[in-house]
Design a protein around this motif. Structure first.
Motif, PDB file in Angstrom:
ATOM      1  N   GLU A   1       4.279  10.143  -7.588  1.00 35.87           N
ATOM      2  CA  GLU A   1       4.810   9.141  -8.509  1.00 35.87           C
ATOM      3  C   GLU A   1       3.867   8.782  -9.650  1.00 35.87           C
ATOM      4  O   GLU A   1       4.238   8.031 -10.545  1.00 35.87           O
ATOM      5  N   MET A   2       2.679   9.323  -9.657  1.00 36.51           N
ATOM      6  CA  MET A   2       1.617   8.881 -10.557  1.00 36.51           C
ATOM      7  C   MET A   2       1.978   8.987 -12.032  1.00 36.51           C
ATOM      8  O   MET A   2       1.684   8.088 -12.820  1.00 36.51           O
ATOM      9  N   ASP A   3       2.610  10.069 -12.443  1.00 32.78           N
ATOM     10  CA  ASP A   3       2.809  10.327 -13.870  1.00 32.78           C
ATOM     11  C   ASP A   3       4.264  10.677 -14.155  1.00 32.78           C
ATOM     12  O   ASP A   3       4.672  11.828 -14.002  1.00 32.78           O
ATOM     13  N   PRO A   4       5.084   9.707 -14.580  1.00 30.17           N
ATOM     14  CA  PRO A   4       6.492   9.994 -14.893  1.00 30.17           C
ATOM     15  C   PRO A   4       6.665  11.021 -16.010  1.00 30.17           C
ATOM     16  O   PRO A   4       7.705  11.676 -16.079  1.00 30.17           O
ATOM     17  N   LEU A   5       5.667  11.158 -16.875  1.00 27.48           N
ATOM     18  CA  LEU A   5       5.765  12.133 -17.966  1.00 27.48           C
ATOM     19  C   LEU A   5       5.630  13.566 -17.471  1.00 27.48           C
ATOM     20  O   LEU A   5       6.128  14.503 -18.103  1.00 27.48           O
ATOM     21  N   ASN A   6       4.947  13.747 -16.362  1.00 30.53           N
ATOM     22  CA  ASN A   6       4.771  15.067 -15.750  1.00 30.53           C
ATOM     23  C   ASN A   6       5.166  14.952 -14.283  1.00 30.53           C
ATOM     24  O   ASN A   6       4.346  14.621 -13.427  1.00 30.53           O
ATOM     25  N   ALA A   7       6.431  15.215 -14.006  1.00 32.65           N
ATOM     26  CA  ALA A   7       6.996  14.969 -12.684  1.00 32.65           C
ATOM     27  C   ALA A   7       6.727  16.127 -11.736  1.00 32.65           C
ATOM     28  O   ALA A   7       6.856  17.299 -12.109  1.00 32.65           O
ATOM     29  N   VAL A   8       6.347  15.801 -10.515  1.00 39.17           N
ATOM     30  CA  VAL A   8       6.193  16.818  -9.470  1.00 39.17           C
ATOM     31  C   VAL A   8       7.563  17.457  -9.254  1.00 39.17           C
ATOM     32  O   VAL A   8       8.576  16.758  -9.107  1.00 39.17           O
ATOM     33  N   VAL A   9       7.618  18.791  -9.256  1.00 38.48           N
ATOM     34  CA  VAL A   9       8.891  19.509  -9.348  1.00 38.48           C
ATOM     35  C   VAL A   9       9.846  19.208  -8.199  1.00 38.48           C
ATOM     36  O   VAL A   9      11.033  19.055  -8.397  1.00 38.48           O
ATOM     37  N   ASP A  10       9.352  19.175  -6.974  1.00 37.65           N
ATOM     38  CA  ASP A  10      10.197  18.877  -5.821  1.00 37.65           C
ATOM     39  C   ASP A  10       9.285  18.557  -4.643  1.00 37.65           C
ATOM     40  O   ASP A  10       8.074  18.359  -4.816  1.00 37.65           O
ATOM     41  N   ALA A  11       9.857  18.532  -3.460  1.00 34.37           N
ATOM     42  CA  ALA A  11       9.062  18.180  -2.280  1.00 34.37           C
ATOM     43  C   ALA A  11       7.932  19.169  -2.032  1.00 34.37           C
ATOM     44  O   ALA A  11       6.897  18.817  -1.459  1.00 34.37           O
ATOM     45  N   SER A  12       8.107  20.429  -2.462  1.00 31.33           N
ATOM     46  CA  SER A  12       7.067  21.443  -2.265  1.00 31.33           C
ATOM     47  C   SER A  12       6.060  21.477  -3.412  1.00 31.33           C
ATOM     48  O   SER A  12       5.138  22.297  -3.406  1.00 31.33           O
ATOM     49  N   GLY A  13       6.236  20.599  -4.410  1.00 29.56           N
ATOM     50  CA  GLY A  13       5.345  20.595  -5.566  1.00 29.56           C
ATOM     51  C   GLY A  13       3.973  20.039  -5.273  1.00 29.56           C
ATOM     52  O   GLY A  13       3.063  20.184  -6.088  1.00 29.56           O
ATOM     53  N   LEU A  14       3.820  19.374  -4.150  1.00 24.97           N
ATOM     54  CA  LEU A  14       2.500  18.902  -3.738  1.00 24.97           C
ATOM     55  C   LEU A  14       1.827  20.053  -2.984  1.00 24.97           C
ATOM     56  O   LEU A  14       1.996  20.224  -1.776  1.00 24.97           O
TER      57      LEU A  14
ATOM     58  N   TRP B   1       0.835  -1.194   0.000  1.00 29.13           N
ATOM     59  CA  TRP B   1       0.000   0.000   0.000  1.00 29.13           C
ATOM     60  C   TRP B   1       0.876   1.252   0.000  1.00 29.13           C
ATOM     61  O   TRP B   1       1.812   1.371   0.786  1.00 29.13           O
ATOM     62  N   TRP B   2       0.577   2.174  -0.910  1.00 33.60           N
ATOM     63  CA  TRP B   2       1.275   3.458  -0.972  1.00 33.60           C
ATOM     64  C   TRP B   2       0.376   4.521  -0.356  1.00 33.60           C
ATOM     65  O   TRP B   2      -0.825   4.543  -0.603  1.00 33.60           O
ATOM     66  N   CYS B   3       0.953   5.430   0.406  1.00 35.11           N
ATOM     67  CA  CYS B   3       0.146   6.532   0.922  1.00 35.11           C
ATOM     68  C   CYS B   3      -0.251   7.436  -0.237  1.00 35.11           C
ATOM     69  O   CYS B   3       0.459   7.524  -1.240  1.00 35.11           O
ATOM     70  N   PRO B   4      -1.399   8.118  -0.155  1.00 35.85           N
ATOM     71  CA  PRO B   4      -1.850   8.978  -1.257  1.00 35.85           C
ATOM     72  C   PRO B   4      -0.833  10.034  -1.664  1.00 35.85           C
ATOM     73  O   PRO B   4      -0.669  10.314  -2.853  1.00 35.85           O
ATOM     74  N   ALA B   5      -0.136  10.653  -0.688  1.00 34.56           N
ATOM     75  CA  ALA B   5       0.833  11.693  -1.027  1.00 34.56           C
ATOM     76  C   ALA B   5       1.918  11.164  -1.952  1.00 34.56           C
ATOM     77  O   ALA B   5       2.298  11.819  -2.933  1.00 34.56           O
ATOM     78  N   CYS B   6       2.422   9.966  -1.676  1.00 27.33           N
ATOM     79  CA  CYS B   6       3.443   9.376  -2.541  1.00 27.33           C
ATOM     80  C   CYS B   6       2.867   9.001  -3.895  1.00 27.33           C
ATOM     81  O   CYS B   6       3.546   9.090  -4.922  1.00 27.33           O
ATOM     82  N   ARG B   7       1.640   8.568  -3.928  1.00 21.85           N
ATOM     83  CA  ARG B   7       1.011   8.238  -5.210  1.00 21.85           C
ATOM     84  C   ARG B   7       0.844   9.479  -6.076  1.00 21.85           C
ATOM     85  O   ARG B   7       1.038   9.434  -7.289  1.00 21.85           O
ATOM     86  N   PHE B   8       0.493  10.604  -5.456  1.00 20.94           N
ATOM     87  CA  PHE B   8       0.367  11.842  -6.225  1.00 20.94           C
ATOM     88  C   PHE B   8       1.705  12.227  -6.847  1.00 20.94           C
ATOM     89  O   PHE B   8       1.756  12.713  -7.971  1.00 20.94           O
TER      90      PHE B   8
END
Length: 338
Positions: free
Chosen positions: A28-41, A19-26
Motif C-alpha cells: 500500500e506504500m505508493d499509490p502511484l506505483n501499485a504492486v501488480v497483484d498478490a504475487s507482486g511482493l 499497526w500494519w504488518c510490513p507486507a501490507c505496508r509494502f
C-alpha cells in the motif's frame, strides 16, 4: 511473522492508526506505483541482528515486465512504526550480482534525510539474481525489507479510486456535524447564553485557490471543506518528499486515493453558487445561502429553511459536478418550487 494476505488488508484499513504488518505496508506504500497483484511482493523479510540480507531472486518474466512498463522497487519500513511510509536505516548498501546498485548515506549534520524507495529495475537480469544488502542502524531488528513489482497508475486511474458520498448521506452528515458543533458549544458555555452563528462552507480548493472541482474529502475527515480531486492527485504526484504525500490539506489526516469520497452536498453548492462567491453559509437544517460581495446582503442559494427547500438537496447529483458557466453569473435562486 510479516506474512499477511490481501484478505486481511481490510482489517488494517478499518483503523488507519492501527499497526500494519510490513507486507501490507509494502503493497500500500505508493499509490502511484501499485504492486501488480498478490504475487507482486517478490521478497519480504524482517532484519536480524547481523543487519544483512542475502538471497536469490529468479526472474524469468523480467523481459515481459519491462515491455509492460513494470518496475522493481526496494521498499523498507520500521516494523514498530504505525505509519505506512518508507524508512531507510542509517546507512545501507544494495548489491545485485556483485555490483553495487545504490547506497544510502547518513543524513547531513543538521538536516533531515528524505527517504524514498529505490527503483532497481535496471540492475536485474533474466533468470537467477544474487542480492546482498548490508546496513547499519541503532535498531537493526526494527526494519523489514521488501522487493515489489509495480505498474504506474495514471491520474485517471487514481481518480476512479475515490468513492461517492450520495446526496442524502452528504446532507445527513452536514446536519450531524452542525448539531455536534452546537452541542459542543452549548456544553462549553455551561449556563451562559450563547449566540451560535451558522457555519460556513468554503468553495475554494485549498490547493488551487480556485472554485473546487469534483470536491473530495476523506471518509473520516471531520470538516465541511473539500478540495479538488484532480488537484490533490497531481500535487501528490509532483511532491518529492515521499513520506509527506497523501495528507489532507485541511486536517492533515492521511488520505490515499481509496480513502477519498466525492461529497455530493459540496458539489451541488459549488455548482449552483455564483462564481464570485467564495463561501456559503449553512443553517442547522442543512440549507445554505450566500452573500454576494457587491450587494452585501444574503441571498438564498441552497434552499429555504422549509422542507421543500431541503427536499432538492436530497435529489440525485451527477457523479462529476458540472463546470461553472463562463460569463457574468446570474443571481442566486432559491431551490423551492415556484
Amino acid at each position: 511473522g510479516v506474512s499477511c494476505d490481501l484478505g486481511d488488508l481490510a482489517q488494517h484499513v478499518a483503523k488507519r492508526d492501527a499497526w500494519w504488518c510490513p507486507a501490507c505496508r509494502f503493497r500500500e506504500m505508493d499509490p502511484l506505483n501499485a504492486v501488480v497483484d498478490a504475487s507482486g511482493l517478490l521478497y519480504h523479510s524482517l532484519a536480524g541482528e547481523k543487519a544483512k540480507f542475502e538471497f536469490d531472486l529468479d526472474l524469468p518474466q523480467l523481459r515481459n515486465w519491462r515491455r509492460e512498463n513494470m518496475s522493481l522497487w526496494v521498499r523498507m519500513v520500521r516494523v514498530s512504526d504505525t505509519k505506512v511510509g518508507h524508512a531507510w536505516p542509517h546507512t545501507l548498501s544494495f548489491t545485485v550480482n556483485r555490483a553495487t546498485v545504490f547506497e544510502v548515506m547518513p543524513p547531513e549534520a543538521g538536516h533531515k534525510r528524505r527517504d524514498v524507495p529505490e527503483d532497481v529495475s535496471s540492475a536485474f537480469r533474466m533468470g537467477r539474481n544474487s542480492i546482498s544488502i548490508t546496513f547499519a542502524d541503532e535498531r537493526p531488528t526494527d526494519f523489514a525489507l521488501g522487493i515489489v513489482v509495480t505498474e504506474p497508475r495514471s491520474v485517471k486511474e487514481l481518480r476512479k479510486m475515490a468513492g461517492i458520498c450520495p446526496p442524502s448521506e452528504a446532507l445527513a452528515r452536514v446536519r450531524q456535524m452542525l448539531a455536534q458543533t452546537r452541542k459542543a458549544s452549548t456544553k462549553s458555555s455551561h449556563d451562559d447564553i450563547v449566540c451560535l452563528a451558522p457555519d460556513t462552507l468554503k468553495l475554494r480548493c485549498p490547493i488551487t485557490m480556485e472554485r473546487v472541482v469534483e470536491p473530495v474529502r476523506g471518509r473520516e475527515c471531520q470538516h465541511l471543506q473539500c478540495f479538488s480531486l484532480e488537484a490533490y492527485v497531481m500535487s501528490n504526484r509532483q511532491m518529492r518528499a515521499f513520506n509527506n504525500r497523501w495528507v489532507c490539506p485541511v486536517c492533515t489526516l492521511v488520505l490515499r486515493p481509496d480513502d477519498l469520497v466525492v461529497d455530493s452536498y459540496v458539489a451541488r453548492a459549488a455548482a449552483d453558487a455564483p462564481a464570485e462567491v467564495d463561501e456559503v453559509v449553512i443553517s442547522q437544517n442543512g440549507a445554505w445561502s450566500c452573500a454576494l460581495p457587491q450587494a452585501g446582503a444574503a441571498q438564498s442559494g441552497g434552499g429555504a429553511a422549509d422542507d421543500s427547500g431541503l427536499e432538492d438537496l436530497d435529489a440525485e447529483t451527477p457523479e462529476a459536478p458540472p463546470r461553472r458557466r463562463s460569463g457574468a453569473p446570474s443571481p442566486a435562486r432559491a431551490r423551492t418550487a415556484a
